[in-house]
Design a protein around this motif. Sequence first.
Motif, short mmCIF file in Angstrom:
data_model
loop_
_atom_site.label_atom_id
_atom_site.label_comp_id
_atom_site.label_asym_id
_atom_site.label_seq_id
_atom_site.Cartn_x
_atom_site.Cartn_y
_atom_site.Cartn_z
N ASP A 62 -1.71 17.93 19.26
CA ASP A 62 -0.44 17.26 18.95
C ASP A 62 0.64 17.55 20.00
O ASP A 62 1.62 16.80 20.10
N ILE A 63 0.47 18.62 20.75
CA ILE A 63 1.48 19.00 21.74
C ILE A 63 1.40 18.03 22.92
O ILE A 63 0.33 17.79 23.47
N GLU A 64 2.57 17.50 23.31
CA GLU A 64 2.60 16.44 24.32
C GLU A 64 3.10 16.91 25.69
O GLU A 64 2.87 16.23 26.69
N GLN A 65 3.78 18.04 25.73
CA GLN A 65 4.19 18.59 27.02
C GLN A 65 4.53 20.07 26.84
O GLN A 65 4.81 20.52 25.73
N VAL A 66 4.46 20.81 27.95
CA VAL A 66 4.83 22.23 27.95
C VAL A 66 5.92 22.44 28.98
O VAL A 66 5.85 21.91 30.10
N PHE A 82 -4.32 23.16 27.43
CA PHE A 82 -3.64 21.87 27.22
C PHE A 82 -3.93 20.91 28.36
O PHE A 82 -4.01 21.32 29.52
N ASP A 83 -4.05 19.66 28.04
CA ASP A 83 -4.15 18.60 29.06
C ASP A 83 -2.91 17.72 28.92
O ASP A 83 -2.98 16.59 28.43
N VAL A 84 -1.76 18.30 29.29
CA VAL A 84 -0.48 17.62 29.09
C VAL A 84 0.40 17.86 30.32
O VAL A 84 0.05 18.63 31.22
N LYS A 140 -5.84 27.14 36.31
CA LYS A 140 -6.10 25.80 36.83
C LYS A 140 -5.08 24.77 36.36
O LYS A 140 -5.39 23.59 36.21
N SER A 141 -3.86 25.22 36.10
CA SER A 141 -2.82 24.31 35.67
C SER A 141 -1.93 23.92 36.85
O SER A 141 -1.86 24.63 37.85
#
Length: 320
Positions: A62-66, A82-84, A140-141
């Motif tokens: 549900d998380i859309e950005q960090v 996360f993939d955001v 790897k972000s």
Amino acid sequence: MGIKTYDKIIKITVPTPFPIGDVNTYLVKGDRLTLIDAGINTPEARVAFQLGLAEAGYKVSDIEQVILTHHHPDHIGLLDDFDVDIYGHTYCGNWISYNESFLNWRREFFIDLFHVFGVPKEMIQLANNLDNTLKFGCEKSVLTGELKEGDELPALPGWRVLETPGHAQSHLVFYREKDGFLLAGDHVLKTVSSNPLLEPPSARGAERSKPLLQYNNSLRKVKNMDIQQALTGHGNDIKSIHSLIERRFVRQYERAMLILSMLKEKPMTIFEVCIKLFPEVYKKETGLTLSETAGQFDYLLERGDIQVESIKNGAIYYRG
């Protein structure tokens, strides 16, 4: 552990293996569901974070950005989950991607600095202690966008960015003017002083930062703002931030005067003073203790209270 709810903000607390204890992450509801900071990369933290999300009625997807307050491992650890989109200070980039070239340069930077500080050759391996916490970060972000002073946070109308270097070269805080809320990261903590940490400049050969002097300036910036409540990276919220900052300044001055008294007795290196200040932990917490000591030297030099006495074998001796 668990969650705490504010106006469109949910605090999720997770454990760390660090002396500072638990770290706080924050869900902020806006045009996108936003996570402020990403905890630490341990199985215990991952489970606690997922349980906190579930208690708040959400799951990881549900998380859309960090958005990051800074790049330290206990604030970026779960980013790879996360993939955001990820936003933060430009300095975060090398850390969240585990840039090997930059981290090698970091080791060289500290080895050179340790020589100047007077760390004996046989103890230069202490520089390797600085790598101990990297395993708790991510690998790897990549930053989607860089944040700077005065920006409005992406998809979070009303939240403004302030640059607050000191504890970290990447440190940012986020301010919501309508109700005086501050997402403070580790800039100000309720029960302990935030350690201004020595960190390498982004570019090889650039002059090292003076984090304690930066930190003092950043504290003054925040002290002059109308802040009703600060939500911090560790520990409980702060409602009387202005008086707390005043106490931090007093305590820092007292530490500096203690060091000045030592340097009036005889010329010493930064490392010699560090051993006197932190005899039990300087080997284990090398980065923290040398940063604290060097910061007080920078402070005393700026005030004109100390000066360079001599340089022997590359090590600088100071006197009061």
